[in-house]
Design a protein around this motif. Structure first.
Motif, PDB file in Angstrom:
ATOM      1  N   ASN A 180     -10.026 -22.501 -24.221  1.00  0.00           N
ATOM      2  CA  ASN A 180      -9.057 -23.524 -24.620  1.00  0.00           C
ATOM      3  C   ASN A 180      -9.766 -24.604 -25.441  1.00  0.00           C
ATOM      4  OD1 ASN A 180      -6.997 -22.276 -23.164  1.00  0.00           O
ATOM      5  ND2 ASN A 180      -7.417 -23.462 -21.321  1.00  0.00           N
ATOM      6  N   PRO A 181      -9.158 -25.039 -26.546  1.00  0.00           N
ATOM      7  CA  PRO A 181      -9.783 -26.084 -27.378  1.00  0.00           C
ATOM      8  C   PRO A 181      -9.548 -27.462 -26.789  1.00  0.00           C
ATOM      9  CG  PRO A 181      -7.705 -25.423 -28.355  1.00  0.00           C
ATOM     10  CD  PRO A 181      -7.881 -24.565 -27.119  1.00  0.00           C
ATOM     11  N   ARG A 182     -10.402 -27.874 -25.865  1.00  0.00           N
ATOM     12  CA  ARG A 182     -10.220 -29.166 -25.210  1.00  0.00           C
ATOM     13  C   ARG A 182     -10.165 -30.273 -26.250  1.00  0.00           C
ATOM     14  NH1 ARG A 182     -10.646 -28.447 -19.752  1.00  0.00           N
ATOM     15  NH2 ARG A 182     -10.498 -30.715 -19.502  1.00  0.00           N
ATOM     16  N   MET A 183      -9.566 -31.404 -25.886  1.00  0.00           N
ATOM     17  CA  MET A 183      -9.225 -32.441 -26.862  1.00  0.00           C
ATOM     18  C   MET A 183     -10.421 -32.920 -27.680  1.00  0.00           C
ATOM     19  SD  MET A 183      -8.875 -35.834 -24.510  1.00  0.00           S
ATOM     20  CE  MET A 183     -10.350 -36.393 -23.638  1.00  0.00           C
ATOM     21  N   ASN A 184     -11.626 -32.956 -27.072  1.00  0.00           N
ATOM     22  CA  ASN A 184     -12.806 -33.423 -27.800  1.00  0.00           C
ATOM     23  C   ASN A 184     -13.117 -32.510 -28.984  1.00  0.00           C
ATOM     24  OD1 ASN A 184     -13.249 -33.197 -24.651  1.00  0.00           O
ATOM     25  ND2 ASN A 184     -13.878 -35.254 -25.240  1.00  0.00           N
ATOM     26  N   ILE A 185     -13.012 -31.201 -28.744  1.00  0.00           N
ATOM     27  CA  ILE A 185     -13.276 -30.211 -29.783  1.00  0.00           C
ATOM     28  C   ILE A 185     -12.146 -30.215 -30.802  1.00  0.00           C
ATOM     29  CG2 ILE A 185     -13.627 -27.751 -30.249  1.00  0.00           C
ATOM     30  CD1 ILE A 185     -15.930 -29.021 -28.704  1.00  0.00           C
ATOM     31  N   PHE A 186     -10.929 -30.182 -30.321  1.00  0.00           N
ATOM     32  CA  PHE A 186      -9.741 -30.137 -31.180  1.00  0.00           C
ATOM     33  C   PHE A 186      -9.716 -31.333 -32.124  1.00  0.00           C
ATOM     34  CE2 PHE A 186      -5.314 -31.103 -32.096  1.00  0.00           C
ATOM     35  CZ  PHE A 186      -4.785 -29.863 -32.422  1.00  0.00           C
ATOM     36  N   SER A 187      -9.943 -32.526 -31.583  1.00  0.00           N
ATOM     37  CA  SER A 187      -9.858 -33.741 -32.398  1.00  0.00           C
ATOM     38  C   SER A 187     -11.010 -33.827 -33.394  1.00  0.00           C
ATOM     39  CB  SER A 187      -9.836 -34.979 -31.504  1.00  0.00           C
ATOM     40  OG  SER A 187     -11.007 -35.066 -30.709  1.00  0.00           O
ATOM     41  N   TYR A 188     -12.191 -33.367 -33.008  1.00  0.00           N
ATOM     42  CA  TYR A 188     -13.336 -33.393 -33.927  1.00  0.00           C
ATOM     43  C   TYR A 188     -13.080 -32.508 -35.138  1.00  0.00           C
ATOM     44  CZ  TYR A 188     -18.102 -32.745 -35.689  1.00  0.00           C
ATOM     45  OH  TYR A 188     -19.223 -32.689 -36.504  1.00  0.00           O
ATOM     46  N   VAL A 189     -12.512 -31.318 -34.897  1.00  0.00           N
ATOM     47  CA  VAL A 189     -12.272 -30.365 -35.980  1.00  0.00           C
ATOM     48  C   VAL A 189     -11.230 -30.895 -36.960  1.00  0.00           C
ATOM     49  CG1 VAL A 189     -11.328 -28.074 -36.528  1.00  0.00           C
ATOM     50  CG2 VAL A 189     -12.977 -28.329 -34.664  1.00  0.00           C
ATOM     51  N   TYR A 190     -10.116 -31.448 -36.447  1.00  0.00           N
ATOM     52  CA  TYR A 190      -8.997 -31.801 -37.319  1.00  0.00           C
ATOM     53  C   TYR A 190      -8.934 -33.286 -37.692  1.00  0.00           C
ATOM     54  CZ  TYR A 190      -7.387 -27.118 -36.249  1.00  0.00           C
ATOM     55  OH  TYR A 190      -7.305 -25.741 -36.130  1.00  0.00           O
ATOM     56  N   PHE A 191      -9.642 -34.154 -36.952  1.00  0.00           N
ATOM     57  CA  PHE A 191      -9.605 -35.584 -37.260  1.00  0.00           C
ATOM     58  C   PHE A 191     -10.962 -36.138 -37.697  1.00  0.00           C
ATOM     59  CE2 PHE A 191      -5.889 -34.936 -34.670  1.00  0.00           C
ATOM     60  CZ  PHE A 191      -4.940 -35.791 -35.210  1.00  0.00           C
ATOM     61  N   GLY A 192     -12.027 -35.387 -37.421  1.00  0.00           N
ATOM     62  CA  GLY A 192     -13.345 -35.851 -37.800  1.00  0.00           C
ATOM     63  C   GLY A 192     -13.948 -36.805 -36.786  1.00  0.00           C
ATOM     64  N   VAL A 193     -15.174 -37.211 -37.024  1.00  0.00           N
ATOM     65  CA  VAL A 193     -15.922 -38.038 -36.079  1.00  0.00           C
ATOM     66  C   VAL A 193     -15.265 -39.399 -35.847  1.00  0.00           C
ATOM     67  CG1 VAL A 193     -18.115 -39.211 -35.673  1.00  0.00           C
ATOM     68  CG2 VAL A 193     -18.104 -36.911 -36.645  1.00  0.00           C
ATOM     69  N   PHE A 194     -14.770 -40.035 -36.894  1.00  0.00           N
ATOM     70  CA  PHE A 194     -14.306 -41.418 -36.780  1.00  0.00           C
ATOM     71  C   PHE A 194     -12.912 -41.551 -36.188  1.00  0.00           C
ATOM     72  CE2 PHE A 194     -17.474 -41.520 -40.247  1.00  0.00           C
ATOM     73  CZ  PHE A 194     -18.363 -42.433 -39.685  1.00  0.00           C
ATOM     74  N   PHE A 195     -12.017 -40.606 -36.480  1.00  0.00           N
ATOM     75  CA  PHE A 195     -10.636 -40.734 -36.018  1.00  0.00           C
ATOM     76  C   PHE A 195     -10.343 -39.923 -34.745  1.00  0.00           C
ATOM     77  CE2 PHE A 195     -10.353 -41.763 -40.555  1.00  0.00           C
ATOM     78  CZ  PHE A 195      -9.693 -42.990 -40.479  1.00  0.00           C
ATOM     79  N   SER A 196     -11.270 -39.070 -34.335  1.00  0.00           N
ATOM     80  CA  SER A 196     -11.040 -38.275 -33.122  1.00  0.00           C
ATOM     81  C   SER A 196     -10.867 -39.140 -31.872  1.00  0.00           C
ATOM     82  CB  SER A 196     -12.160 -37.250 -32.929  1.00  0.00           C
ATOM     83  OG  SER A 196     -13.430 -37.862 -32.966  1.00  0.00           O
ATOM     84  N   PRO A 197     -11.607 -40.252 -31.707  1.00  0.00           N
ATOM     85  CA  PRO A 197     -11.360 -41.091 -30.523  1.00  0.00           C
ATOM     86  C   PRO A 197      -9.942 -41.657 -30.470  1.00  0.00           C
ATOM     87  CG  PRO A 197     -13.500 -41.612 -31.457  1.00  0.00           C
ATOM     88  CD  PRO A 197     -12.803 -40.714 -32.444  1.00  0.00           C
ATOM     89  N   LEU A 198      -9.358 -41.950 -31.625  1.00  0.00           N
ATOM     90  CA  LEU A 198      -7.988 -42.465 -31.649  1.00  0.00           C
ATOM     91  C   LEU A 198      -7.020 -41.418 -31.116  1.00  0.00           C
ATOM     92  CD1 LEU A 198      -5.904 -44.601 -32.434  1.00  0.00           C
ATOM     93  CD2 LEU A 198      -5.885 -43.630 -34.753  1.00  0.00           C
ATOM     94  N   PHE A 199      -7.184 -40.177 -31.527  1.00  0.00           N
ATOM     95  CA  PHE A 199      -6.343 -39.089 -31.024  1.00  0.00           C
ATOM     96  C   PHE A 199      -6.477 -38.972 -29.506  1.00  0.00           C
ATOM     97  CE2 PHE A 199      -6.031 -34.634 -29.678  1.00  0.00           C
ATOM     98  CZ  PHE A 199      -4.747 -34.317 -30.090  1.00  0.00           C
TER      99      PHE A 199
END
Length: 431
Positions: A337-356
């Motif tokens: 399963n693509p846990r949120m940390n992995i999912f957000s890094y792939v599609y939002f990048g380093v800077f915006f993944s914490p916001l997701f």
């Protein structure tokens, strides 16, 4: 890094692995202690496996198998999730709370009975049809792939059963405890209880009966809202017996579905594998090789495709499938399963993944803690809370699965509610 390589490193560095477990569980204790209610709470179950997953990146950092950039990305996203969750106050349980006793009208109980009958007959029929169409999951080589990946009637069947079965479980529990039943309805209730247990076992899911225990707990918790606290505090006293029964049931299912595996070793292996997406994605920066795309399309590709707004070809390949194929070429339609940390890094990048991840934390906490007080104080509000809670608790480990569960609720459930409501009115009209 594949599973064999990871567990070999765990074996060689068992002290660091234990240290990672201790650190993570101390952090989770201080973050979530105000939100803990019971070991039977679905939130407790989800939080335990979240903690076991989070152990993996920390352990990888201890053994120098993850870059500082990726480790910091993980820390920021997980912390953002915690902060988002903490924005909503926890559910308050007071033993001597002054609740107003619930008065159930005749029309309301008729609605619940009709819903139970229609849901029950539909679930039994669809379960038997699915066994004939695709086989019995517990006897299949891969229960996860039994319904296929290409859509069609199998996929529609799975979507329907995912919602209908949860409602069936909840309504069976409600009418098991409801006292004013006719003899015929008592028989139907007992048939339903037996059917739910059998279908849970045949599903092959190791946590199938955990879902049943979770449903009983949520019913007991929600019954506090209509002035009945007997069941809730009775269950709290029997919680460890429930836990032992759940573990034994899981071991029994494993013994049947995994014939060549020691059930105890397999259970420990599955718990330790909670964070498999991390050890497949972080070492050697494999995560940077995952194909990316526009974040909006990535988030809502499935509903956009169903509505015909984008072609099927634009739906991204699951991250877990890519990672599994990367480490094990030739294996298809399987992956973590693509846990949120992995999912957000792939599609939002380093800077915006914490916001997701912060938003995911807020949504999860809202559906767990706030909507408990917003839904009506009746059986309809009770099983809607259970459905919404299951959806919310899936957001952290698998956004797409949670999104699918939410869409299923919105599409499938209204039909049964509308039909049951009008059938419950007929008796009044005939008077």
């Amino acid at each position: 890094m594949d599973s064999l390589h990871y567990f070999l490193i765990v074996y060689e560095n068992w002290f660091l692995f234990l240290l990672a477990n201790v650190v993570v569980f101390i952090i989770y204790y201080f973050v979530f202690r105000r939100y803990y209610i019971s070991i039977l709470d679905p939130f407790t179950y989800a939080t335990f496996f979240s903690a076991m997953a989070v152990v993996v990146p920390l352990f990888l950092f201890f053994v120098d198998q993850i870059s500082l950039k990726l480790f910091l990305s993980f820390l920021f996203t997980q912390t953002a999730f915690f902060l988002g969750f903490l924005t909503v106050s926890p559910i308050k349980i007071h033993k001597k709370e002054n609740y107003e006793p619930l008065v159930i009208s005749g029309q309301e109980i008729r609605f619940a009975k009709w819903l139970f009958i229609i849901i029950g007959i539909t679930d039994i029929s669809l379960q038997l049809f699915s066994y004939k169409l695709v086989g019995i999951p517990i006897l299949a080589d891969s229960r996860l792939a039994i319904y296929g990946e290409s859509g069609g009637i199998e996929n529609l069947l799975k979507r329907a059963l995912d919602v209908i079965f949860q409602c069936y479980v909840f309504l069976a529990i409600f009418f098991f405890y409801y006292k004013n039943k006719s003899f015929g309805f008592k028989i139907f209730t007992w048939i339903s209880i037996v059917a739910v247990v059998i279908f849970s076992m045949l599903s092959g899911a190791k946590g199938a009966l955990v879902t049943f225990g979770n449903a009983i707990f949520i019913y007991a918790l929600y019954s506090l809202r209509w002035g009945d606290n007997n069941l809730f505090f009775k269950i709290k006293k029997l919680v460890y017996k429930f836990g032992i029964i759940g573990v034994l049931a899981a071991i029994g299912i494993i013994a049947v579905s995994e014939k060549d595996t020691n059930p105890f070793v397999f259970l420990l292996y599955r718990i330790g594998q909670s964070g498999d997406v991390y050890y497949m994605a972080y070492p050697n920066a494999v995560i940077d090789k995952v194909p990316t795309m526009n974040w909006f399309v990535a988030l809502f590709a499935s509903p956009l495709s169903l509505l015909g707004l984008i072609p099927r070809s634009m739906v991204p390949k699951p991250i877990g499938f890519f990672l599994m194929e990367f480490h094990n070429p030739g294996i298809e339609f399987k992956g973590p399963n693509p846990r949120m940390n992995i999912f957000s890094y792939v599609y939002f990048g380093v800077f915006f993944s914490p916001l997701f991840c912060f938003v995911i934390g807020v949504i999860t906490s809202f559906f767990r803690n706030k909507i408990f007080y917003l839904l009506p104080k009746n059986i309809f509000g009770c099983f809607m809370y259970f459905l919404f809670l299951n959806f919310a608790l899936t957001l952290e480990p698998d956004f797409y699965n949670a999104q699918s569960a939410f869409i299923n609720i919105l599409i499938i459930l209204p039909f049964f509610i509308i039909v049951s409501y009008f059938l419950s009115l007929k008796k009044d009209e005939s008077k």
